[in-house]
Enzyme design. Structure first.
Site, PDB file in Angstrom:
ATOM      1  N   ALA A  42       0.852  -1.184   0.000  1.00 37.72           N
ATOM      2  CA  ALA A  42       0.000   0.000   0.000  1.00 37.72           C
ATOM      3  C   ALA A  42       0.887   1.233   0.000  1.00 37.72           C
ATOM      4  O   ALA A  42       2.048   1.190   0.426  1.00 37.72           O
ATOM      5  CB  ALA A  42      -0.916   0.000   1.225  1.00 37.72           C
ATOM      6  N   TYR A  43       0.318   2.312  -0.466  1.00 42.74           N
ATOM      7  CA  TYR A  43       1.032   3.589  -0.529  1.00 42.74           C
ATOM      8  C   TYR A  43       0.347   4.561   0.410  1.00 42.74           C
ATOM      9  O   TYR A  43      -0.877   4.678   0.414  1.00 42.74           O
ATOM     10  CB  TYR A  43       1.058   4.098  -1.971  1.00 42.74           C
ATOM     11  CG  TYR A  43       1.917   3.193  -2.820  1.00 42.74           C
ATOM     12  CD1 TYR A  43       3.266   3.465  -2.999  1.00 42.74           C
ATOM     13  CD2 TYR A  43       1.403   2.027  -3.375  1.00 42.74           C
ATOM     14  CE1 TYR A  43       4.075   2.609  -3.722  1.00 42.74           C
ATOM     15  CE2 TYR A  43       2.203   1.164  -4.094  1.00 42.74           C
ATOM     16  CZ  TYR A  43       3.539   1.464  -4.267  1.00 42.74           C
ATOM     17  OH  TYR A  43       4.331   0.607  -4.973  1.00 42.74           O
ATOM     18  N   LEU A  44       1.162   5.253   1.188  1.00 45.81           N
ATOM     19  CA  LEU A  44       0.625   6.158   2.205  1.00 45.81           C
ATOM     20  C   LEU A  44       0.472   7.580   1.696  1.00 45.81           C
ATOM     21  O   LEU A  44      -0.055   8.428   2.406  1.00 45.81           O
ATOM     22  CB  LEU A  44       1.518   6.129   3.448  1.00 45.81           C
ATOM     23  CG  LEU A  44       1.718   4.743   4.066  1.00 45.81           C
ATOM     24  CD1 LEU A  44       2.618   4.829   5.283  1.00 45.81           C
ATOM     25  CD2 LEU A  44       0.384   4.103   4.415  1.00 45.81           C
TER      26      LEU A  44
END
Length: 166
Positions: free
Chosen positions: A29-31
């Site tokens: 996932a990318y924050l």
């Protein structure tokens, strides 16, 4: 300083499968949501090991990349908090004494297969396997961060066909 130099290709056929030496499941996932700035990625490998990575493009071929182990439970929580996720199976291959990977994306990016090879220098020459199709090195819309934010399944039919024809 961590610099990753890699070339990326769409996978044209299934001929790579007989060269697989290992595979692992990847949830990431990318924050943050901007692909033009530093990407902050959280990754879990084989539902076992957690990592956080800071990555930024240096040019189309090289990236700054800093990766650190983090507790699995922290990685799970960060992935759950993110809106931008991808899952894939990563296959490791050894071809002409070089390490290649083929990422077979799942869920909303499910038909996509991308091959990657990390290089020692930007000028290093490689033999591209026959099962590699169009080179996509530096195409930001096909980066993992972009695919997490705008999956293939959300593209128009016209744009999906465009990617398939690359």
């Amino acid at each position: 300083m961590g610099i990753e130099i890699e070339r990326r290709f769409l996978v044209a056929n299934e001929d790579w499968k007989d060269q697989v030496i290992r595979s692992e499941s990847v949830s990431q996932a990318y924050l943050n949501s901007s692909v033009d700035e530093w990407a902050t990625r959280v990754r879990i490998i084989d539902n076992n090991k957690g990592y956080i990575t800071l990555k930024s493009s240096l040019n189309g071929l090289a990236n700054y990349e800093f990766e650190y182990s983090i507790p699995r439970k922290d990685a799970i929580e960060l992935i759950q908090l993110s809106k931008y996720k991808i899952t894939k199976i990563r296959y490791q291959l050894k071809i002409n004494k070089k390490n290649w990977v083929v990422d077979v994306f799942e869920e909303s990016n499910s038909y996509l297969k991308i091959a990657e090879i990390e290089l020692n220098s930007e000028s290093e020459e490689i033999q591209v396997p026959s099962w590699c199709g169009k080179e996509i090195t530096g195409i930001k819309s096909l980066s993992n961060a972009s695919l997490a934010k705008a999956p293939i399944s959300e593209l128009s039919v016209k744009d999906r066909i465009k990617i398939k024809s690359l």
